[in-house]
Design a protein around this motif. Structure first.
Motif, mmCIF file in Angstrom:
data_model
loop_
_atom_site.group_PDB
_atom_site.id
_atom_site.type_symbol
_atom_site.label_atom_id
_atom_site.label_comp_id
_atom_site.label_asym_id
_atom_site.label_seq_id
_atom_site.Cartn_x
_atom_site.Cartn_y
_atom_site.Cartn_z
ATOM 1 N N UNK A 196 20.160 30.311 -28.571
ATOM 2 C CA UNK A 196 21.459 30.525 -29.210
ATOM 3 C C UNK A 196 21.229 31.028 -30.625
ATOM 4 N N UNK A 197 21.495 32.311 -30.841
ATOM 5 C CA UNK A 197 21.263 32.931 -32.143
ATOM 6 C C UNK A 197 22.199 32.383 -33.208
ATOM 7 N N UNK A 198 23.449 32.074 -32.824
ATOM 8 C CA UNK A 198 24.424 31.578 -33.796
ATOM 9 C C UNK A 198 24.025 30.220 -34.354
ATOM 10 N N UNK A 199 23.540 29.338 -33.488
ATOM 11 C CA UNK A 199 23.149 28.000 -33.921
ATOM 12 C C UNK A 199 21.680 27.925 -34.302
ATOM 13 N N UNK A 200 20.909 28.945 -33.954
ATOM 14 C CA UNK A 200 19.468 28.922 -34.233
ATOM 15 C C UNK A 200 18.758 27.848 -33.429
ATOM 16 N N UNK A 201 19.145 27.702 -32.157
ATOM 17 C CA UNK A 201 18.573 26.664 -31.307
ATOM 18 C C UNK A 201 18.002 27.263 -30.027
ATOM 19 N N UNK A 202 17.015 26.554 -29.495
ATOM 20 C CA UNK A 202 16.431 26.886 -28.211
ATOM 21 C C UNK A 202 16.683 25.699 -27.291
ATOM 22 N N UNK A 203 17.379 25.939 -26.201
ATOM 23 C CA UNK A 203 17.687 24.878 -25.245
ATOM 24 C C UNK A 203 16.797 25.052 -24.016
ATOM 25 N N UNK A 204 16.168 23.963 -23.589
ATOM 26 C CA UNK A 204 15.358 23.979 -22.385
ATOM 27 C C UNK A 204 15.784 22.796 -21.524
ATOM 28 N N UNK A 205 16.004 23.063 -20.251
ATOM 29 C CA UNK A 205 16.387 22.020 -19.299
ATOM 30 C C UNK A 205 15.443 22.089 -18.116
ATOM 31 N N UNK A 206 14.902 20.924 -17.729
ATOM 32 C CA UNK A 206 14.002 20.843 -16.584
ATOM 33 C C UNK A 206 14.608 19.846 -15.591
ATOM 34 N N UNK A 207 14.928 20.338 -14.393
ATOM 35 C CA UNK A 207 15.409 19.470 -13.319
ATOM 36 C C UNK A 207 14.241 19.249 -12.370
#
Length: 140
Positions: A124-135
């Motif tokens: 997310x460029x706006x928030x400057x975050x990298x989200x990772x989800x592992x199921x």
């Protein structure tokens, strides 16, 4: 499934030993069934956060995901960053699909007892975050 593993964080207890001080870990205990979720989560985090080359005798272990955190998010949600799996210092474009595939590959290689169902990554460029989800699931 019965196993023994340390629980984290480790707490050191000092006791007088044979040749001075010896160290004992207080929270080294038998795992309960509900603790397996915590242990599996720890194993996945360990794989994600360990830098390639950081582990002695296992230079290919780890994802080094923290090195992706400071990459520049470009169009399509890809990252322009230093590739931790490459010795080159030239910045490369890493797509979220590439990152998800690398995460799944590392977990499959180093934790084969974990069945990865899905890995998703989103920058997310706006928030400057990298989200990772592992199921994932584990056979009992």
């Amino acid at each position: 499934m019965s196993s023994t593993s340390p629980s984290f964080p480790l707490v050191i207890e000092e006791k007088a030993g044979f040749a001075g001080q010896s160290l004992l870990f207080k929270n080294y205990s038998k795992l309960k069934i509900e603790d397996h979720k915590q242990l599996l989560s720890f194993h996945i985090k360990n794989i994600l956060l360990t830098l390639p080359g950081e582990r002695v005798w296992e230079p290919e272990f780890g994802m080094g995901i923290q090195q992706y955190l400071f990459g520049q998010v470009i169009e399509g949600g890809s990252l322009l960053t230093q590739d931790p799996l490459s010795p080159s210092s030239t910045p490369v474009v890493i797509t979220m699909q590439d990152m998800s595939g690398r995460i799944q590959q590392q977990i499959n290689r180093w934790a084969p007892y974990i069945n990865v169902a899905r890995v998703s990554a989103f920058a997310d460029a706006d928030e400057g975050r990298l989200y990772v989800s592992v199921s994932y699931s584990v056979e009992s």
